[in-house]
Design a protein around this motif. Structure first.
Motif, PDB file in Angstrom:
ATOM      1  N   LEU A 138      43.567  45.948  47.187  1.00 13.06           N
ATOM      2  CA  LEU A 138      42.323  46.371  46.771  1.00 13.06           C
ATOM      3  C   LEU A 138      42.342  46.276  45.296  1.00 13.06           C
ATOM      4  CD1 LEU A 138      42.323  49.538  49.358  1.00 13.06           C
ATOM      5  CD2 LEU A 138      40.678  47.786  49.220  1.00 13.06           C
ATOM      6  N   LEU A 139      43.402  46.401  44.725  1.00 15.39           N
ATOM      7  CA  LEU A 139      43.375  46.331  43.125  1.00 15.39           C
ATOM      8  C   LEU A 139      42.876  44.615  42.832  1.00 15.39           C
ATOM      9  CD1 LEU A 139      43.938  47.449  40.316  1.00 15.39           C
ATOM     10  CD2 LEU A 139      46.134  46.562  40.738  1.00 15.39           C
ATOM     11  N   TYR A 140      43.380  43.826  43.678  1.00 14.96           N
ATOM     12  CA  TYR A 140      42.963  42.447  43.465  1.00 14.96           C
ATOM     13  C   TYR A 140      41.493  42.320  43.758  1.00 14.96           C
ATOM     14  CZ  TYR A 140      42.403  37.434  44.796  1.00 14.96           C
ATOM     15  OH  TYR A 140      41.961  36.078  45.018  1.00 14.96           O
ATOM     16  N   GLU A 141      41.021  43.118  44.875  1.00 13.03           N
ATOM     17  CA  GLU A 141      39.484  42.743  44.940  1.00 13.03           C
ATOM     18  C   GLU A 141      38.771  43.321  43.845  1.00 13.03           C
ATOM     19  OE1 GLU A 141      35.762  42.780  46.805  1.00 13.03           O
ATOM     20  OE2 GLU A 141      37.754  41.650  47.258  1.00 13.03           O
ATOM     21  N   VAL A 142      39.227  44.592  43.343  1.00 15.47           N
ATOM     22  CA  VAL A 142      38.404  45.368  42.084  1.00 15.47           C
ATOM     23  C   VAL A 142      38.184  44.204  41.016  1.00 15.47           C
ATOM     24  CG1 VAL A 142      38.543  46.945  40.429  1.00 15.47           C
ATOM     25  CG2 VAL A 142      38.765  47.449  42.745  1.00 15.47           C
ATOM     26  N   PHE A 143      39.655  43.682  40.874  1.00  8.82           N
ATOM     27  CA  PHE A 143      39.713  42.670  39.630  1.00  8.82           C
ATOM     28  C   PHE A 143      38.800  41.144  39.943  1.00  8.82           C
ATOM     29  CE2 PHE A 143      42.105  39.066  37.602  1.00  8.82           C
ATOM     30  CZ  PHE A 143      41.867  39.819  36.310  1.00  8.82           C
ATOM     31  N   MET A 144      38.779  40.739  40.992  1.00  7.18           N
ATOM     32  CA  MET A 144      37.851  39.699  41.360  1.00  7.18           C
ATOM     33  C   MET A 144      36.506  39.801  41.214  1.00  7.18           C
ATOM     34  SD  MET A 144      40.099  37.140  41.823  1.00  7.18           S
ATOM     35  CE  MET A 144      39.086  35.890  42.452  1.00  7.18           C
ATOM     36  N   ARG A 145      36.291  40.984  41.950  1.00  3.98           N
ATOM     37  CA  ARG A 145      34.809  41.393  42.029  1.00  3.98           C
ATOM     38  C   ARG A 145      34.189  41.617  40.309  1.00  3.98           C
ATOM     39  NH1 ARG A 145      31.304  43.628  45.831  1.00  3.98           N
ATOM     40  NH2 ARG A 145      32.696  43.542  47.600  1.00  3.98           N
ATOM     41  N   TYR A 146      34.945  42.406  39.564  1.00  8.49           N
ATOM     42  CA  TYR A 146      34.279  43.151  38.422  1.00  8.49           C
ATOM     43  C   TYR A 146      34.791  42.377  37.192  1.00  8.49           C
ATOM     44  CZ  TYR A 146      32.756  46.805  41.215  1.00  8.49           C
ATOM     45  OH  TYR A 146      32.173  47.379  42.203  1.00  8.49           O
ATOM     46  N   PHE A 147      35.840  41.301  37.310  1.00 12.22           N
ATOM     47  CA  PHE A 147      35.896  40.568  36.044  1.00 12.22           C
ATOM     48  C   PHE A 147      35.705  39.180  36.256  1.00 12.22           C
ATOM     49  CE2 PHE A 147      38.808  44.193  35.720  1.00 12.22           C
ATOM     50  CZ  PHE A 147      38.726  44.489  34.232  1.00 12.22           C
ATOM     51  N   PHE A 148      35.703  38.691  37.472  1.00 11.47           N
ATOM     52  CA  PHE A 148      35.221  37.179  37.888  1.00 11.47           C
ATOM     53  C   PHE A 148      33.922  37.244  38.467  1.00 11.47           C
ATOM     54  CE2 PHE A 148      39.655  36.951  37.114  1.00 11.47           C
ATOM     55  CZ  PHE A 148      39.870  35.945  36.061  1.00 11.47           C
ATOM     56  N   ASN A 149      33.230  38.430  39.110  1.00  9.35           N
ATOM     57  CA  ASN A 149      32.294  38.230  39.805  1.00  9.35           C
ATOM     58  C   ASN A 149      32.296  37.422  41.161  1.00  9.35           C
ATOM     59  OD1 ASN A 149      29.770  39.097  40.590  1.00  9.35           O
ATOM     60  ND2 ASN A 149      28.598  37.372  39.623  1.00  9.35           N
ATOM     61  N   SER A 150      33.234  37.416  41.538  1.00  9.26           N
ATOM     62  CA  SER A 150      33.907  36.766  42.910  1.00  9.26           C
ATOM     63  C   SER A 150      34.345  37.275  43.950  1.00  9.26           C
ATOM     64  CB  SER A 150      34.809  35.544  42.489  1.00  9.26           C
ATOM     65  OG  SER A 150      35.117  34.667  43.483  1.00  9.26           O
ATOM     66  N   VAL A 159      39.505  41.397  51.957  1.00 10.97           N
ATOM     67  CA  VAL A 159      40.263  42.418  51.604  1.00 10.97           C
ATOM     68  C   VAL A 159      39.996  43.858  52.023  1.00 10.97           C
ATOM     69  CG1 VAL A 159      40.590  43.912  49.407  1.00 10.97           C
ATOM     70  CG2 VAL A 159      40.742  41.617  49.129  1.00 10.97           C
ATOM     71  N   HIS A 160      38.904  44.022  52.503  1.00 13.69           N
ATOM     72  CA  HIS A 160      38.425  45.417  53.129  1.00 13.69           C
ATOM     73  C   HIS A 160      39.058  45.276  54.260  1.00 13.69           C
ATOM     74  CE1 HIS A 160      36.312  48.993  54.340  1.00 13.69           C
ATOM     75  NE2 HIS A 160      35.820  48.457  55.258  1.00 13.69           N
ATOM     76  N   GLU A 161      38.886  44.678  55.337  1.00  7.04           N
ATOM     77  CA  GLU A 161      39.544  44.572  56.752  1.00  7.04           C
ATOM     78  C   GLU A 161      40.812  44.535  56.817  1.00  7.04           C
ATOM     79  OE1 GLU A 161      37.175  41.262  58.147  1.00  7.04           O
ATOM     80  OE2 GLU A 161      35.680  42.688  58.809  1.00  7.04           O
ATOM     81  N   THR A 162      41.445  43.702  55.818  1.00  8.43           N
ATOM     82  CA  THR A 162      42.907  43.667  55.830  1.00  8.43           C
ATOM     83  C   THR A 162      43.543  44.872  55.354  1.00  8.43           C
ATOM     84  OG1 THR A 162      42.804  41.272  55.199  1.00  8.43           O
ATOM     85  CG2 THR A 162      44.869  42.277  54.840  1.00  8.43           C
ATOM     86  N   SER A 163      43.148  45.701  54.500  1.00  9.84           N
ATOM     87  CA  SER A 163      43.542  46.915  54.091  1.00  9.84           C
ATOM     88  C   SER A 163      43.234  47.986  54.961  1.00  9.84           C
ATOM     89  CB  SER A 163      42.993  47.457  52.776  1.00  9.84           C
ATOM     90  OG  SER A 163      41.535  47.630  52.871  1.00  9.84           O
TER      91      SER A 163
END
Length: 155
Positions: free
Chosen positions: A13-25, A30-34
């Protein structure tokens, strides 16, 4: 192992936040896996607590019972819990059959239907069924141990 799943879920989930808000990717997995990892941990948690006899008790009356009555209560609660777990296992079996076997009789795991569409719904239903069967066995073991007097009552 299952507690590590919660840590892993937090990390991804931390990875998702990083990818979404820092790289817009943002990711699609992630959601289903978590949710899957946390679901496994929570389902296993009930079995783990029962195996350690550390489940939550309502002790309003239990604490004032003499030891012989506590033993009878422990046996009764274990038997009732085994029966309830058996009913849940029966219901879980029907969920597994619908999630794994198609009406034509072929094997196909139910998926989430999302863009990623992993088979986690079927896998979690199979896991719930296995845990419920193990809970029946565990509660019966507890009942026998209480009846034999070889198990201490929970505190």
């Amino acid at each position: 192992l299952f507690a590590a799943g919660i840590v892993l879920a937090a990390a991804i989930l931390l990875y998702e936040v990083f990818m979404r808000y820092f790289f817009n990717s943002p990711t699609i997995w992630v959601h289903e896996t978590s949710v899957f990892l946390c679901g496994l941990a929570f389902v296993f948690g009930g079995l783990y607590c029962t195996s350690r006899n550390s489940h939550i008790r309502v002790v309003l009356l239990y604490d004032i019972f003499p030891p012989w009555l506590r033993r009878i209560a422990d046996i009764g609660v274990s038997i009732v819990s085994a029966i309830a777990s058996g009913f849940f296992a029966y219901a879980a079996w029907h969920m597994v059959m619908r999630a794994v076997v198609t009406p034509a009789g072929t094997i196909r795991l139910e998926t989430t239907g999302s863009a990623w569409s992993p088979p986690t719904p079927a896998l979690i239903k199979i896991f719930v069924f296995i845990v419920m069967v193990l809970l029946v066995i565990q509660f019966l073991i507890l009942a026998v141990n209480y009846a034999r007097g070889s198990h201490r009552s929970a505190k």
